[in-house]
Design an enzyme around this catalytic site. Sequence first.
Site, PDB file in Angstrom:
ATOM      1  N   GLY A 117      -2.581  -2.411   4.752  1.00  0.00           N
ATOM      2  CA  GLY A 117      -1.772  -1.991   5.883  1.00  0.00           C
ATOM      3  C   GLY A 117      -0.452  -2.734   5.933  1.00  0.00           C
ATOM      4  CB  THR A 118       0.484  -6.240   5.158  1.00  0.00           C
ATOM      5  OG1 THR A 118      -0.285  -6.838   6.206  1.00  0.00           O
ATOM      6  CG2 THR A 118       1.765  -7.032   4.960  1.00  0.00           C
ATOM      7  CD  GLN A 173      -6.252  -3.888  15.942  1.00  0.00           C
ATOM      8  OE1 GLN A 173      -7.359  -3.547  16.368  1.00  0.00           O
ATOM      9  NE2 GLN A 173      -6.113  -4.864  15.059  1.00  0.00           N
ATOM     10  CB  SER A 231      -4.986  -1.655   7.808  1.00  0.00           C
ATOM     11  OG  SER A 231      -5.579  -2.481   6.836  1.00  0.00           O
ATOM     12  CB  ALA A 232      -9.199   1.349   5.178  1.00  0.00           C
ATOM     13  CG  HIS A 233      -9.210  -4.491   7.102  1.00  0.00           C
ATOM     14  ND1 HIS A 233      -7.918  -4.267   6.680  1.00  0.00           N
ATOM     15  CD2 HIS A 233      -9.129  -5.523   7.977  1.00  0.00           C
ATOM     16  CE1 HIS A 233      -7.102  -5.118   7.267  1.00  0.00           C
ATOM     17  NE2 HIS A 233      -7.809  -5.888   8.064  1.00  0.00           N
ATOM     18  CB  CYS A 267      -5.460 -25.364  21.621  1.00  0.00           C
ATOM     19  SG  CYS A 267      -4.482 -25.313  23.105  1.00  0.00           S
TER      20      CYS A 267
END
Length: 460
Positions: free
Chosen positions: A69-70, A177, A194-196, A320
């Site tokens: 996807g990136t 998403q 993105s498939a994952h 944090c």
Amino acid sequence: MPYFDAASAAPLHPVARQALLASLDEGWADPARLYREGRRARLLLDAAREAAAEAVGCRPDELVFTPSGTRAVHSGVSGALAGRRRVGRRLVVSAVEHSSVLHAGEAHAAAGGEVTEVPVGRTGAVDPAAFAAALGEGTALACLQSANHEVGTEQPVAEVAEACRAAGVPLLVDAAQSLGWGPVPEGWSLLSASAHKWGGPAGVGLLAVRKGVRFAPQGPSDERESGRAPGFENLPAIVAAAASLRAVRAEAEAEGARLRALVDRIRARVPELVPDVEVVGDPVRCLPHLVTFSCLYVDGETLLAELDREGFSVSSGSSCTSSTLTPSHVLRAMGVLSEGNVRVSLPAGTEEADVDRFLAVLPGVVASVRERLGAVPAAAEPALAQELVVDAVGKRCPIPVIELAKVIGAVRVGGTVVVLADDEAARLDIPAWCEMRGQEYVGESPAPRGARAYTVRRTT
């Protein structure tokens, strides 16, 4: 062990597993070849493209598969900017885009381009009017995610797409998403995913570019995937990605309603069970499976580790943590509390009993972390001081806020506490603490030793 981090990567869908195993036997050959095995592989690739295009809402010849996807985002941004370079060099993005979009923007700026970030409100959504106002002369491309990856807020894609159409600017929508939950509203020019994220295998992205959009692929190319994603296709993974996308879409309405009920329970119960918590993101216009909240006086890294020990895998945008010293750009853009941040994103099939156990475990975990950090209520003794200074330089979140909470009761009503801190999270968390505790945040100013001075006036 309940896995509550589907927004990072969803578990492999059973249909994806079946399709992957089957295509390992049938789809190993080169789909560009004309012999029998190649023709068989080409049929599988064409079928996968048609299935994915149907889910996206585009023509099959408008969609290509990418290695991630990136890569789809980077190729989409660079190709659209290059295709419209005669129009101008301005890229408009929202302030809460995925890091892949922001990194593409940084590369564009480094090459001499201009990037305009549109701010968001406290829910994480852009104002369509503000986005439209940013689409000035010389804008080559606009980018807007369909839904936010950290807080789940859905963006007003349809309204922004209409503004882009009126301005003559193509809109790239990052649908990573949301695509598994339903189609993106009409009006976009480019779309990435993105498939994952929907239960397909990792290593498969998709990029759709509408016909008529000026697009010039950047970098070396070859004859594969219309020259937009060079290299041998990972056909078994592509087939599994397309099959799982079709499967999750068929289940989306019923499963989305079921998960939304569980998420709404978390959203309502966490503030009741745990004091000093801020639930962030839009409670209505949001993804059905994701909820994010932040806990005052909590070290995010420790909180996630303790939840892991209790058997829950969750994520965080908190500063944090061991991986970052600054809050996530999403929380920063929203101006919400960042310390003790927890993102819960439920995968399909999550059991109600697992959510109930999470709600039963969470209060004790937060209380133990707060006790370990020495978080105590404000002093109850008579308040005499008009001003106090807290030196928290060199201390990381949530310590500056804990120190503020300890001394606020020692100043008169109308008096001030000045917190000296060099932790970037303090810029978010001190104003957020003031809003949650009913105190007045006066502002910040430079201080010695590279710190900032945050002034708080006691009002209650």
